[in-house]
Design an enzyme around this catalytic site. Structure first.
Site, mmCIF file in Angstrom:
data_model
loop_
_atom_site.group_PDB
_atom_site.id
_atom_site.type_symbol
_atom_site.label_atom_id
_atom_site.label_comp_id
_atom_site.label_asym_id
_atom_site.label_seq_id
_atom_site.Cartn_x
_atom_site.Cartn_y
_atom_site.Cartn_z
ATOM 1 N N SER A 7 0.694 -1.040 0.043
ATOM 2 C CA SER A 7 -0.087 0.025 -0.043
ATOM 3 C C SER A 7 0.946 1.300 0.014
ATOM 4 O O SER A 7 1.815 1.452 0.852
ATOM 5 C CB SER A 7 -0.744 0.084 1.137
ATOM 6 N N HIS A 32 -0.999 -1.115 -4.218
ATOM 7 C CA HIS A 32 -2.478 -0.933 -3.709
ATOM 8 C C HIS A 32 -2.563 0.571 -3.406
ATOM 9 O O HIS A 32 -1.651 1.172 -2.755
ATOM 10 C CB HIS A 32 -2.841 -1.811 -2.207
ATOM 11 N N ASP A 34 -4.854 3.418 -1.792
ATOM 12 C CA ASP A 34 -5.947 3.858 -0.968
ATOM 13 C C ASP A 34 -6.675 5.497 -1.082
ATOM 14 O O ASP A 34 -5.975 6.178 -0.777
ATOM 15 C CB ASP A 34 -5.532 3.681 0.684
ATOM 16 N N MET A 36 -9.349 7.821 0.107
ATOM 17 C CA MET A 36 -10.131 8.254 1.040
ATOM 18 C C MET A 36 -10.608 9.715 1.071
ATOM 19 O O MET A 36 -9.950 10.655 0.463
ATOM 20 C CB MET A 36 -9.405 8.177 2.503
ATOM 21 N N HIS A 65 -8.442 1.143 -3.871
ATOM 22 C CA HIS A 65 -9.446 0.858 -2.898
ATOM 23 C C HIS A 65 -10.266 2.183 -2.784
ATOM 24 O O HIS A 65 -9.780 3.017 -2.082
ATOM 25 C CB HIS A 65 -8.975 0.264 -1.779
ATOM 26 N N MET A 67 -12.438 4.267 -0.558
ATOM 27 C CA MET A 67 -12.991 4.343 0.617
ATOM 28 C C MET A 67 -13.777 5.786 0.595
ATOM 29 O O MET A 67 -13.439 6.942 1.414
ATOM 30 C CB MET A 67 -11.936 4.344 1.988
ATOM 31 N N MET A 136 -11.413 -6.611 5.133
ATOM 32 C CA MET A 136 -10.319 -5.400 5.973
ATOM 33 C C MET A 136 -10.280 -5.957 7.526
ATOM 34 O O MET A 136 -11.123 -6.381 8.159
ATOM 35 C CB MET A 136 -11.330 -4.103 6.052
ATOM 36 N N ASP A 174 -6.252 -6.922 3.986
ATOM 37 C CA ASP A 174 -5.843 -5.587 4.137
ATOM 38 C C ASP A 174 -5.774 -5.144 5.657
ATOM 39 O O ASP A 174 -7.104 -4.912 6.029
ATOM 40 C CB ASP A 174 -6.414 -4.491 3.348
#
Length: 211
Positions: A7, A32, A34, A36, A65, A67, A136, A174
């Protein structure tokens, strides 16, 4: 052998190209990413323009991913930017089946995930529509958290359900994944690790997860 997706949340944001090429050389399989929004989770990271920049320099597939709230509004933007795998949260999406279908229509692999407190049954109806399920093992929103052992049962149950239905769906884990917790992820296919990879020798850390 497991796939490892470091990540970049734990990478040096001033040197993302360097770090991505370094993990690729060290044996990583995916990157990966993330994303957000500061609403669905209490943190704010990157958007599609950064994903587009990463795509230009990454020799590895981008595992994005989301979020974020109402991800259906943004999936096209992220796929155009270069997301190879795009994962949405079941809790954040108003039209889960329609969004998963659209992700695939746009040429990306579709993933679904859930918070630790969300029961697994909430995503089981969508297994035929996804290529990946992300479990998660920390609360989404921050890096460096400890692995939540009570989530291991989800991995096992998910593996049994995928096998029972004869599906080719990858299980990704993850959160708090390292050399001490990797044994609890035996039934997973893809391991996401941030701080464990980037704060140690890259090759040794990645290989310890693969084996």
């Amino acid at each position: 052998m497991k796939l490892v997706a470091p990540s970049i949340l734990s990478a040096d944001f001033a040197n993302l190209e360097r770090d991505i090429k370094a993990i690729a050389a060290a044996g990583a399989d995916w990157v990966h990413v993330d994303v957000m929004d500061g609403h669905f989770v209490p943190n704010l990271t990157i958007g599609a323009p950064v994903v587009k920049a990463l795509k230009r320099v990454s020799p590895l597939p981008l595992d994005v991913h989301l979020m974020i709230e109402t991800p259906e509004k943004y999936i096209e933007e992220f796929i155009k930017a270069g997301a190879d795998w795009l994962t949405i949260h079941v809790e954040a999406c108003d039209d889960v089946p329609g969004t998963l279908k659209r992700i695939r229509e746009l040429g990306a692999k579709a993933g679904i995930t859930l918070r630790p407190g969300t029961p697994l049954v909430d995503i089981l109806p969508f297994l035929e529509q996804v290529d990946l399920v992300l479990v998660m093992t920390v609360e989404p929103g921050f890096g460096g958290q400890s692995f939540m052992d009570d989530q291991v049962a989800k991995i096992s149950r998910l593996r049994k359900e995928i096998d029972r239905r004869g599906l080719k769906v990858l299980i990704e884990v993850d959160g708090g994944v390292n050399d001490q917790t990797v044994d609890r992820c035996r039934e997973a296919d893809v391991l996401v690790a941030g701080s464990y990879v980037f704060k140690n020798d890259l090759r040794q850390a990645i290989q310890s997860l693969k084996k």
